[in-house]
Design an enzyme around this catalytic site. Structure first.
Site, PDB file in Angstrom:
ATOM      1  N   GLY A 146       0.824  -1.198   0.000  1.00  0.00           N
ATOM      2  CA  GLY A 146       0.000   0.000   0.000  1.00  0.00           C
ATOM      3  C   GLY A 146       0.864   1.256   0.000  1.00  0.00           C
ATOM      4  N   GLU A 389      -2.342  -9.552   5.088  1.00  0.00           N
ATOM      5  CA  GLU A 389      -1.714 -10.002   6.337  1.00  0.00           C
ATOM      6  C   GLU A 389      -1.774 -11.505   6.461  1.00  0.00           C
TER       7      GLU A 389
HETATM    8  C1  LIG Z   1      -1.958  -0.718  14.032  1.00  0.00           C
HETATM    9  C2  LIG Z   1      -2.725   0.466  14.520  1.00  0.00           C
HETATM   10  C3  LIG Z   1      -2.163   1.717  13.939  1.00  0.00           C
HETATM   11  C4  LIG Z   1      -3.040   2.904  14.228  1.00  0.00           C
HETATM   12  C5  LIG Z   1      -2.669   4.064  13.343  1.00  0.00           C
HETATM   13  C6  LIG Z   1      -3.839   4.825  12.865  1.00  0.00           C
HETATM   14  C7  LIG Z   1      -4.796   3.998  12.066  1.00  0.00           C
HETATM   15  C8  LIG Z   1      -4.285   3.726  10.689  1.00  0.00           C
HETATM   16  C9  LIG Z   1      -5.265   3.008   9.863  1.00  0.00           C
HETATM   17  C10 LIG Z   1      -6.040   2.010  10.632  1.00  0.00           C
HETATM   18  C11 LIG Z   1      -5.284   0.701  10.891  1.00  0.00           C
HETATM   19  C12 LIG Z   1      -5.850  -0.400  10.088  1.00  0.00           C
HETATM   20  C13 LIG Z   1      -5.150  -1.693  10.458  1.00  0.00           C
HETATM   21  C14 LIG Z   1      -5.285  -2.706   9.400  1.00  0.00           C
HETATM   22  C15 LIG Z   1      -4.440  -2.326   8.207  1.00  0.00           C
HETATM   23  C16 LIG Z   1      -4.496  -3.438   7.231  1.00  0.00           C
HETATM   24  C17 LIG Z   1      -3.632  -3.119   6.036  1.00  0.00           C
HETATM   25  C18 LIG Z   1      -3.196  -4.392   5.460  1.00  0.00           C
HETATM   26  C19 LIG Z   1      -2.333  -4.165   4.266  1.00  0.00           C
HETATM   27  C20 LIG Z   1      -1.698  -5.466   3.907  1.00  0.00           C
HETATM   28  C21 LIG Z   1      -0.442  -5.747   4.331  1.00  0.00           C
HETATM   29  C22 LIG Z   1       0.136  -7.056   4.025  1.00  0.00           C
HETATM   30  O1  LIG Z   1      -0.512  -7.941   3.498  1.00  0.00           O
HETATM   31  S1  LIG Z   1       1.771  -7.259   4.506  1.00  0.00           S
HETATM   32  C23 LIG Z   1       2.208  -8.856   3.929  1.00  0.00           C
HETATM   33  C24 LIG Z   1       1.523  -9.947   4.725  1.00  0.00           C
HETATM   34  N1  LIG Z   1       2.068 -11.205   4.355  1.00  0.00           N
HETATM   35  C25 LIG Z   1       1.908 -12.290   5.094  1.00  0.00           C
HETATM   36  O2  LIG Z   1       1.207 -12.324   6.084  1.00  0.00           O
HETATM   37  C26 LIG Z   1       2.678 -13.486   4.619  1.00  0.00           C
HETATM   38  C27 LIG Z   1       2.084 -14.775   5.178  1.00  0.00           C
HETATM   39  N2  LIG Z   1       3.123 -15.775   5.305  1.00  0.00           N
HETATM   40  C28 LIG Z   1       3.772 -15.943   6.502  1.00  0.00           C
HETATM   41  O3  LIG Z   1       3.538 -15.279   7.488  1.00  0.00           O
HETATM   42  C29 LIG Z   1       4.795 -17.045   6.556  1.00  0.00           C
HETATM   43  O4  LIG Z   1       5.249 -17.344   5.272  1.00  0.00           O
HETATM   44  C30 LIG Z   1       4.194 -18.341   7.150  1.00  0.00           C
HETATM   45  C31 LIG Z   1       3.803 -18.071   8.573  1.00  0.00           C
HETATM   46  C32 LIG Z   1       2.981 -18.762   6.349  1.00  0.00           C
HETATM   47  C33 LIG Z   1       5.215 -19.429   7.046  1.00  0.00           C
HETATM   48  O5  LIG Z   1       6.327 -18.985   7.818  1.00  0.00           O
HETATM   49  P1  LIG Z   1       7.728 -19.664   7.559  1.00  0.00           P
HETATM   50  O6  LIG Z   1       7.920 -19.679   6.084  1.00  0.00           O
HETATM   51  O7  LIG Z   1       8.741 -18.988   8.385  1.00  0.00           O
HETATM   52  O8  LIG Z   1       7.617 -21.170   7.984  1.00  0.00           O
HETATM   53  P2  LIG Z   1       6.899 -21.926   9.158  1.00  0.00           P
HETATM   54  O9  LIG Z   1       5.438 -22.061   8.920  1.00  0.00           O
HETATM   55  O10 LIG Z   1       7.710 -23.171   9.281  1.00  0.00           O
HETATM   56  O11 LIG Z   1       7.118 -21.050  10.480  1.00  0.00           O
HETATM   57  C34 LIG Z   1       8.342 -21.210  11.138  1.00  0.00           C
HETATM   58  C35 LIG Z   1       8.154 -20.819  12.558  1.00  0.00           C
HETATM   59  O12 LIG Z   1       7.873 -19.426  12.625  1.00  0.00           O
HETATM   60  C36 LIG Z   1       6.702 -19.202  13.375  1.00  0.00           C
HETATM   61  N3  LIG Z   1       6.057 -18.025  12.823  1.00  0.00           N
HETATM   62  C37 LIG Z   1       5.610 -17.872  11.587  1.00  0.00           C
HETATM   63  N4  LIG Z   1       5.088 -16.643  11.449  1.00  0.00           N
HETATM   64  C38 LIG Z   1       5.218 -16.014  12.641  1.00  0.00           C
HETATM   65  C39 LIG Z   1       4.854 -14.717  13.134  1.00  0.00           C
HETATM   66  N5  LIG Z   1       4.228 -13.804  12.365  1.00  0.00           N
HETATM   67  N6  LIG Z   1       5.145 -14.397  14.398  1.00  0.00           N
HETATM   68  C40 LIG Z   1       5.767 -15.312  15.176  1.00  0.00           C
HETATM   69  N7  LIG Z   1       6.137 -16.579  14.797  1.00  0.00           N
HETATM   70  C41 LIG Z   1       5.847 -16.899  13.529  1.00  0.00           C
HETATM   71  C42 LIG Z   1       5.894 -20.441  13.178  1.00  0.00           C
HETATM   72  O13 LIG Z   1       4.953 -20.584  14.218  1.00  0.00           O
HETATM   73  C43 LIG Z   1       6.973 -21.478  13.246  1.00  0.00           C
HETATM   74  O14 LIG Z   1       7.333 -21.643  14.585  1.00  0.00           O
HETATM   75  P3  LIG Z   1       7.833 -23.061  15.100  1.00  0.00           P
HETATM   76  O15 LIG Z   1       8.154 -22.822  16.528  1.00  0.00           O
HETATM   77  O16 LIG Z   1       9.001 -23.409  14.212  1.00  0.00           O
HETATM   78  O17 LIG Z   1       6.671 -23.974  14.892  1.00  0.00           O
HETATM   79  C1  FAD Z   2      -5.651  -4.928  -0.772  1.00  0.00           C
HETATM   80  C2  FAD Z   2      -4.320  -5.582  -0.518  1.00  0.00           C
HETATM   81  C3  FAD Z   2      -3.319  -4.871   0.136  1.00  0.00           C
HETATM   82  C4  FAD Z   2      -2.067  -5.449   0.356  1.00  0.00           C
HETATM   83  N1  FAD Z   2      -1.082  -4.709   0.962  1.00  0.00           N
HETATM   84  C5  FAD Z   2       0.143  -5.259   1.115  1.00  0.00           C
HETATM   85  C6  FAD Z   2       1.203  -4.497   1.713  1.00  0.00           C
HETATM   86  O1  FAD Z   2       1.005  -3.346   2.095  1.00  0.00           O
HETATM   87  N2  FAD Z   2       2.430  -5.063   1.818  1.00  0.00           N
HETATM   88  C7  FAD Z   2       2.678  -6.347   1.399  1.00  0.00           C
HETATM   89  O2  FAD Z   2       3.810  -6.807   1.521  1.00  0.00           O
HETATM   90  N3  FAD Z   2       1.679  -7.114   0.854  1.00  0.00           N
HETATM   91  C8  FAD Z   2       0.434  -6.590   0.706  1.00  0.00           C
HETATM   92  N4  FAD Z   2      -0.575  -7.349   0.154  1.00  0.00           N
HETATM   93  C9  FAD Z   2      -0.287  -8.708  -0.322  1.00  0.00           C
HETATM   94  C10 FAD Z   2      -0.847  -9.767   0.620  1.00  0.00           C
HETATM   95  O3  FAD Z   2      -0.111  -9.821   1.800  1.00  0.00           O
HETATM   96  C11 FAD Z   2      -0.806 -11.121  -0.107  1.00  0.00           C
HETATM   97  O4  FAD Z   2      -1.684 -11.062  -1.189  1.00  0.00           O
HETATM   98  C12 FAD Z   2      -1.217 -12.233   0.844  1.00  0.00           C
HETATM   99  O5  FAD Z   2      -0.176 -12.463   1.776  1.00  0.00           O
HETATM  100  C13 FAD Z   2      -1.545 -13.542   0.119  1.00  0.00           C
HETATM  101  O6  FAD Z   2      -0.434 -13.977  -0.609  1.00  0.00           O
HETATM  102  P1  FAD Z   2      -0.600 -14.274  -2.187  1.00  0.00           P
HETATM  103  O7  FAD Z   2      -1.271 -13.114  -2.801  1.00  0.00           O
HETATM  104  O8  FAD Z   2       0.714 -14.699  -2.676  1.00  0.00           O
HETATM  105  O9  FAD Z   2      -1.603 -15.487  -2.262  1.00  0.00           O
HETATM  106  P2  FAD Z   2      -1.233 -17.108  -2.495  1.00  0.00           P
HETATM  107  O10 FAD Z   2      -0.461 -17.528  -1.346  1.00  0.00           O
HETATM  108  O11 FAD Z   2      -0.625 -17.162  -3.856  1.00  0.00           O
HETATM  109  O12 FAD Z   2      -2.681 -17.661  -2.451  1.00  0.00           O
HETATM  110  C14 FAD Z   2      -3.274 -18.294  -3.577  1.00  0.00           C
HETATM  111  C15 FAD Z   2      -3.985 -19.554  -3.078  1.00  0.00           C
HETATM  112  O13 FAD Z   2      -2.978 -20.485  -2.653  1.00  0.00           O
HETATM  113  C16 FAD Z   2      -3.322 -20.999  -1.367  1.00  0.00           C
HETATM  114  N5  FAD Z   2      -2.103 -21.347  -0.626  1.00  0.00           N
HETATM  115  C17 FAD Z   2      -0.934 -20.651  -0.640  1.00  0.00           C
HETATM  116  N6  FAD Z   2      -0.044 -21.230   0.172  1.00  0.00           N
HETATM  117  C18 FAD Z   2      -0.660 -22.312   0.728  1.00  0.00           C
HETATM  118  C19 FAD Z   2      -0.271 -23.307   1.672  1.00  0.00           C
HETATM  119  N7  FAD Z   2       0.963 -23.301   2.218  1.00  0.00           N
HETATM  120  N8  FAD Z   2      -1.178 -24.230   2.018  1.00  0.00           N
HETATM  121  C20 FAD Z   2      -2.421 -24.225   1.495  1.00  0.00           C
HETATM  122  N9  FAD Z   2      -2.850 -23.317   0.596  1.00  0.00           N
HETATM  123  C21 FAD Z   2      -1.979 -22.370   0.219  1.00  0.00           C
HETATM  124  C22 FAD Z   2      -4.060 -19.863  -0.694  1.00  0.00           C
HETATM  125  O14 FAD Z   2      -4.902 -20.354   0.355  1.00  0.00           O
HETATM  126  C23 FAD Z   2      -4.861 -19.280  -1.848  1.00  0.00           C
HETATM  127  O15 FAD Z   2      -6.103 -19.968  -1.958  1.00  0.00           O
HETATM  128  C24 FAD Z   2      -1.828  -6.783  -0.078  1.00  0.00           C
HETATM  129  C25 FAD Z   2      -2.832  -7.511  -0.717  1.00  0.00           C
HETATM  130  C26 FAD Z   2      -4.088  -6.920  -0.932  1.00  0.00           C
HETATM  131  C27 FAD Z   2      -5.159  -7.707  -1.628  1.00  0.00           C
END
Ligand SMILES: CCCCCCCCCCCCCCCCCCC/C=C/C(=O)SCCNC(=O)CCNC(=O)[C@H](O)C(C)(C)COP(=O)(O)OP(=O)(O)OC[C@H]1O[C@@H](n2cnc3c(N)ncnc32)[C@H](O)[C@@H]1OP(=O)(O)O
Ligand code: FAD
Length: 632
Positions: A146, A389
């Site tokens: 974003g 997220e």
């Molecule tokens: C906040 C208030 C502010 C106020 C200010 C004013 C108001 C402003 C506006 C209002 C606020 C609105 C709030 C909402 C805003 C929303 C905006 C959203 C915009 C979007 C942003 C994004 O999307 S950012 C990108 C997000 N991406 C993801 O989430 C990626 C998802 N994938 C993963 O997290 C990881 O790949 C995984 C967890 C799926 C896999 O992790 P990994 O590859 O490391 O492997 P493991 O699964 O083996 O995990 C290993 C180990 O790590 C532990 N772990 C994993 N994740 C976490 C974590 N996050 N924290 C801690 N620990 C973690 C996991 O449990 C495993 O542990 P073990 O002990 O080994 O089992």
């Molecule tokens: C409006 C918006 C705002 C965003 N803002 C930000 C930002 O500010 N910063 C940022 O970094 N990112 C941001 N993102 C990206 C967002 O974090 C990712 O889209 C999100 O983490 C999902 O990852 P992906 O898009 O790769 O989906 P994928 O992981 O490619 O998902 C595709 C499909 O695959 C499945 N899948 C994937 N992995 C697995 C698994 N291990 N097991 C089973 N199923 C699986 C999912 O369930 C899903 O059905 C934003 C996205 C949106 C839509």
């Protein structure tokens, strides 16, 4: 429900925050309006000495239709969580004063979920004491962050740290993207907006290509790990601490979900109270549609969910603050718990509200399809929460992974975390708590049913995994064969958490509020519990927490609950204390004049600013007059 915003009058006295006119805005206009709003709220904060909480509530009053959401909700919190004290001293004052505008650039075109596979690299160059940032191929470019498209001057870029030939995994790097003089992208930076989305189009989600961009070594946010001048990597905390920002935002998403479902249920219930359609007695007066049992069945779940999510957010915020305080002192003991809990609850909350918002929209009939009803817009604006997220499926699996570890500890006689303490009970010692119909009128009995169902789901998938492994399946095949059950177990745990928080919160409130209010909240809590069992009855039966007799009693009690809630339904949404300008809906105004507000909105429609549309002169006139059309 929402801490009454004493500054509402100040906020909504300004045309900028009166939302009627947003319809018909172009993306650029929406984008500018959002920036203008945040900066004006900032000025109001200074002019009126508002607190940070006032500032946050103002943004929530505007349904997050503001600029700099990622700057405020991710960039600043990431600096607070990932930077050293010296780095905070440098970057926080600039970020908090908007001298730099940031984003959180983690997701790439080719990867969002799988952080281990992110392709952006940060290669340490000891000759110049710099990192060289590179997005090596098309799929590597950052995509989605974003404010990245047109706003951010800086990004916290998550990249694979390379020293020599070794990859040290994902680490955070502060990268300047644009000149602070003329806002032009700096050398090596290619940046832009990714294009129109289904909603939230005031946000310039962007793409970023990094062509050998050099940053000083000090720009690696080094609270959890650092690189020395001679190229040694020193890890000072678990590398999962670098995921801390995402945990916070998952908590914020639960509140975002609560805010949106409150809007949806308020609109649906207020409109259903004023809409009269058909009647059950031939020739009788038309009924308020809110009196139809089916209408109540459609929209009371959103009402109950509003309160359930409010109580769960309050509980999780306390849990997060305790965990975060420990983590910032270097004690990561609660990191796994807070990650497991918030991963699951973020997914469950966003799934719940996107489903119930559509039910609210449908309950408004044709007018629910008008932008002026706002329910549809709210749904479009909320849809990303099931993905951002962390994609919900992936988040449920993270929660399930946590639950498997907890039940393994329980079965080994070890201590488990408080949220999973129920797993310590002997799974065979459960007896069906509901032995007679009247037990179904007590939320505490229902809570026992939810507990048994969650325990059963987790124990069952744990056993199945163990069986698959003992049958010779490798870990990943065994896991993949059970992903659906793992997600189901995580959902069962999360639904238990919501029910538990609802029951405990109402029980605590009873000690201080009037009996009338306590009775209404108990009724709503009971309904939430009954409805949850009915909608997942198969799983509850499978867990043997209930039998068919109990299900029959529960279904009957659920329908009775609808009638019991009906007299208080409007009061329960009025209690959200939401300003008309927050709800913005022509159908949900406090005065109930839905038709008048719909017509006023129609009159504001840009197409109605002229009687005869331009198309008449191009196409219709000759057609209507029977004259041959020119070649089109
Ligand atoms: C906040 C208030 C502010 C106020 C200010 C004013 C108001 C402003 C506006 C209002 C606020 C609105 C709030 C909402 C805003 C929303 C905006 C959203 C915009 C979007 C942003 C994004 O999307 S950012 C990108 C997000 N991406 C993801 O989430 C990626 C998802 N994938 C993963 O997290 C990881 O790949 C995984 C967890 C799926 C896999 O992790 P990994 O590859 O490391 O492997 P493991 O699964 O083996 O995990 C290993 C180990 O790590 C532990 N772990 C994993 N994740 C976490 C974590 N996050 N924290 C801690 N620990 C973690 C996991 O449990 C495993 O542990 P073990 O002990 O080994 O089992
Ligand atoms: C409006 C918006 C705002 C965003 N803002 C930000 C930002 O500010 N910063 C940022 O970094 N990112 C941001 N993102 C990206 C967002 O974090 C990712 O889209 C999100 O983490 C999902 O990852 P992906 O898009 O790769 O989906 P994928 O992981 O490619 O998902 C595709 C499909 O695959 C499945 N899948 C994937 N992995 C697995 C698994 N291990 N097991 C089973 N199923 C699986 C999912 O369930 C899903 O059905 C934003 C996205 C949106 C839509």
């Amino acid at each position: 429900m929402q801490k009454t915003f004493k500054n509402e009058k100040i906020l909504f006295a300004e045309p900028l925050f009166q939302c009627d006119g947003l319809a018909g805005f172009t993306r650029s206009e929406l984008y500018e309006n959002a920036i203008h709003r945040t900066l004006r709220i900032n000025q109001l904060k200074k002019e009126h000495n508002w607190t940070q909480e006032d500032f946050d509530i103002a943004i929530r009053c505007l349904n997050y239709e503001v600029g700099f959401v990622i700057h405020l909700s991710m960039f600043i919190p990431a600096i607070e969580r990932l930077a050293t004290d010296d780095q905070k001293a440098k970057w926080l004052p600039l970020a908090e004063s908007y001298r730099i505008l940031g984003t959180y650039a983690q997701t790439e075109l080719g990867h969002g979920t799988n952080l281990m596979a992110l392709e952006t690299t940060a290669t340490f160059d000891p000759r110049t004491d710099e990192f060289v940032l590179r997005t090596p191929q098309l799929s590597s470019m950052k995509w989605w962050p974003g404010s990245l498209g047109k706003t951010a001057t800086h990004a916290i870029v998550l990249a694979q740290l390379i020293i020599g030939n070794k990859n040290y995994g994902m680490n955070p790097f502060m990268v300047q993207l644009r000149s602070l003089e003329d806002h032009m992208p700096l050398p090596g930076i290619i940046v832009g907006d990714i294009g129109a989305k289904l909603g939230a189009n005031s946000n310039d989600n962007g793409f970023l290509i990094l062509n050998d961009v050099r940053i000083p070594r000090e720009n690696m946010l080094a609270r959890n790990s650092k690189v020395t001048k001679d190229g040694r990597y020193i890890q000072t905390s678990t590398n999962k601490a670098n995921y801390a920002t995402m945990v916070l935002v998952r908590l914020s998403i639960i509140r975002w979900a609560e805010d949106t479902i409150k809007n949806g249920s308020l609109i649906a219930i207020r409109y259903s109270a004023v809409r009269r359609q058909s009647s059950l007695q031939a020739g009788g007066p038309e009924m308020q549609v809110l009196d139809y049992q089916t209408q109540q069945y459609k929209i009371f779940p959103s009402l109950a969910a509003s309160y359930a999510l409010f109580f769960t957010y309050e509980a999780m915020m306390k849990e997060y603050e305790i965990a975060y305080a420990q983590i910032m002192r270097g004690n990561n003991q609660l990191l796994g718990q807070i990650h497991g809990q918030l991963s699951g609850l973020k997914a469950f909350a966003s799934d719940l509200v996107t489903y119930e918002l559509e039910m609210c929209r449908r309950s408004c009939g044709g007018h629910g399809y008008l932008k002026a009803s706002v329910v549809g817009e709210t749904l479009l604006h909320t849809l990303p929460l099931v993905t951002v997220e962390g994609d919900n499926t992936v988040m449920y699996l993270q929660c399930a992974r946590y639950l498997l570890k907890q039940i393994a500890k329980a079965l080994a006689g070890q201590d488990v975390d408080e949220p999973t303490s129920y797993l310590k009970k002997d799974i065979l010692s459960y007896t069906c708590p509901v032995q007679k119909g009247e037990h179904c009128t007590n939320p505490n009995y229902l809570l026992k049913i939810y507990t048994q169902r969650a325990h059963s789901a987790i124990a069952s998938v744990a056993r199945q995994l163990q069986f698959d492994l003992e049958s010779g399946k490798d870990q990943s095949s065994a896991f993949n064969n059970n992903l659906v059950s793992l997600v189901q177990a995580a959902k069962a745990h999360c639904q238990l958490c919501l029910m538990k928080n609802f029951v405990e919160s109402v029980s605590a409130l009873e000690r201080t509020c009037s009996e009338n209010l306590a009775s209404v909240l108990r009724q709503l809590c009971l309904y939430f519990g009954l409805h949850g069992i009915v909608t997942a009855s198969g799983e509850f039966l499978e867990s043997e927490a209930i039998g068919l007799q109990q299900l029959e009693w529960i279904k009957a009690e659920e329908l009775k609950s609808l009638a019991a809630i009906r007299p208080n339904a409007v009061a329960l949404v009025d209690a959200f204390d939401l300003h008309d300008q927050t709800v913005m809906s022509a159908l949900g105004r406090y005065d109930g004049n839905a038709y008048q507000h719909l017509f006023e909105a129609a009159k504001r429609e840009p197409m109605n600013q002229t009687q005869v549309p331009p198309a008449y002169y191009k196409y219709l006139r000759d057609l209507i007059k029977g004259q041959p059309l020119a070649k089109l």
